[in-house]
Design a protein around this motif. Structure first.
Motif, short mmCIF file in Angstrom:
data_model
loop_
_atom_site.label_atom_id
_atom_site.label_comp_id
_atom_site.label_asym_id
_atom_site.label_seq_id
_atom_site.Cartn_x
_atom_site.Cartn_y
_atom_site.Cartn_z
N ALA A 8 0.83 -1.21 0.00
CA ALA A 8 0.00 0.00 0.00
C ALA A 8 0.86 1.25 0.00
O ALA A 8 0.57 2.21 -0.72
CB ALA A 8 -0.93 -0.01 1.21
N MET A 9 1.92 1.24 0.80
CA MET A 9 2.74 2.44 0.94
C MET A 9 3.60 2.71 -0.29
O MET A 9 4.12 3.82 -0.44
CB MET A 9 3.61 2.35 2.19
N ARG A 10 3.75 1.72 -1.15
CA ARG A 10 4.56 1.93 -2.36
C ARG A 10 3.98 3.07 -3.20
O ARG A 10 4.72 3.90 -3.69
CB ARG A 10 4.64 0.63 -3.16
N SER A 11 2.66 3.14 -3.34
CA SER A 11 2.10 4.21 -4.17
C SER A 11 0.64 4.55 -3.89
O SER A 11 0.09 5.42 -4.53
CB SER A 11 2.23 3.83 -5.66
N ILE B 281 -0.89 5.02 -0.56
CA ILE B 281 -1.26 5.71 0.67
C ILE B 281 -0.01 6.39 1.23
O ILE B 281 1.10 5.86 1.12
CB ILE B 281 -1.89 4.74 1.71
N SER B 282 -0.19 7.55 1.78
CA SER B 282 0.94 8.30 2.34
C SER B 282 1.38 7.68 3.67
O SER B 282 0.58 7.02 4.34
CB SER B 282 0.53 9.76 2.56
N PRO B 283 2.64 7.89 4.05
CA PRO B 283 3.12 7.33 5.32
C PRO B 283 2.30 7.77 6.53
O PRO B 283 1.98 6.96 7.39
CB PRO B 283 4.56 7.83 5.42
N GLY B 284 1.94 9.04 6.58
CA GLY B 284 1.18 9.53 7.73
C GLY B 284 -0.19 8.88 7.83
O GLY B 284 -0.62 8.48 8.91
N LEU B 285 -0.86 8.77 6.71
CA LEU B 285 -2.18 8.15 6.71
C LEU B 285 -2.08 6.65 7.00
O LEU B 285 -2.90 6.09 7.73
CB LEU B 285 -2.87 8.40 5.37
N GLY C 91 -3.10 11.71 -1.80
CA GLY C 91 -2.07 10.76 -1.40
C GLY C 91 -2.62 9.44 -0.92
O GLY C 91 -1.93 8.70 -0.23
N VAL C 92 -3.87 9.16 -1.27
CA VAL C 92 -4.49 7.90 -0.84
C VAL C 92 -5.49 7.44 -1.89
O VAL C 92 -6.18 8.25 -2.49
CB VAL C 92 -5.16 8.05 0.54
N THR C 93 -5.48 6.14 -2.13
CA THR C 93 -6.47 5.55 -3.03
C THR C 93 -7.30 4.56 -2.23
O THR C 93 -6.91 4.16 -1.12
CB THR C 93 -5.80 4.81 -4.20
N LEU C 94 -8.42 4.15 -2.80
CA LEU C 94 -9.25 3.14 -2.15
C LEU C 94 -8.45 1.85 -1.95
O LEU C 94 -8.53 1.23 -0.89
CB LEU C 94 -10.52 2.88 -2.95
#
Length: 186
Positions: A79-82, A84-88, A139-142
């Protein structure tokens, strides 16, 4: 609260908060499963030669390794690769708390106390707010949210496996469960 406790708490928050940024930086150089496989490979090599296997079944070690290594970190890194952002990601992964509660209620008949229900509801509402703001521009997708929720569910299941293992040496437990994460990740 003594000053030393406050400083220790702030240090833990700082390490936890920067951990997700470091993961994101690592994902710039490695594919998600390779990065997770490296994490678990170096968690058991060379320590496996110096740390005794805890007195628990291979099945519990395997279940924990797969749930935490492949389920939690494999999905989180993907998920974090592209997506969702690290903070989220650091926020959404904490939904493991209410998944742990739900699984413990279903499997062990544990129940929330009256004062825990509002906190549980607030956590669910927070996750709903995060999910309602899903867009690539933010910075986030479903897919990112779904993957991190899957990681949180895996973490929750891993918590129950650790509980079933009982009181064992935590370092030995991590070292000896790590090959069960590394092999499928590779």
């Amino acid at each position: 609260m003594p000053l030393t406790h406050l400083l220790l708490a702030l240090a833990v928050v700082a390490v936890w908060g920067t951990n997700f940024v470091v993961i994101r930086l690592g994902l710039d150089s490695f594919a998600p499963y390779t990065f997770a496989a490296l994490r678990y490979t170096f968690s058991f090599l060379p320590l496996v030669f110096f740390i005794r296997k805890p007195a628990i079944s291979w099945g519990k070690l395997a279940a924990f390794g797969v749930l935490i290594g492949v389920g939690q970190f494999g999905l989180l890194f993907w998920a974090m690769r592209s997506d969702i952002s690290p903070g989220l990601a650091s926020l959404v992964i904490q939904s493991q708390v209410f998944f742990t509660i739900a699984l413990a209620a279903a499997l062990y008949r544990e129940r929330l106390r009256r004062l825990q229900w509002p906190a549980f509801g607030l956590a669910v509402a927070g996750l709903a707010i995060v999910a309602s703001h899903v867009s690539a521009g933010a910075g986030v997708t479903l897919l990112g949210v779904v993957l991190v929720i899957g990681a949180a569910i895996s973490w929750a299941a891993g918590n129950l496996v650790a509980r079933a293992a009982g009181r064992v040496d935590a370092l030995g437990f991590m070292v000896w469960s790590s090959p069960f994460a590394a092999v499928p990740l590779w």
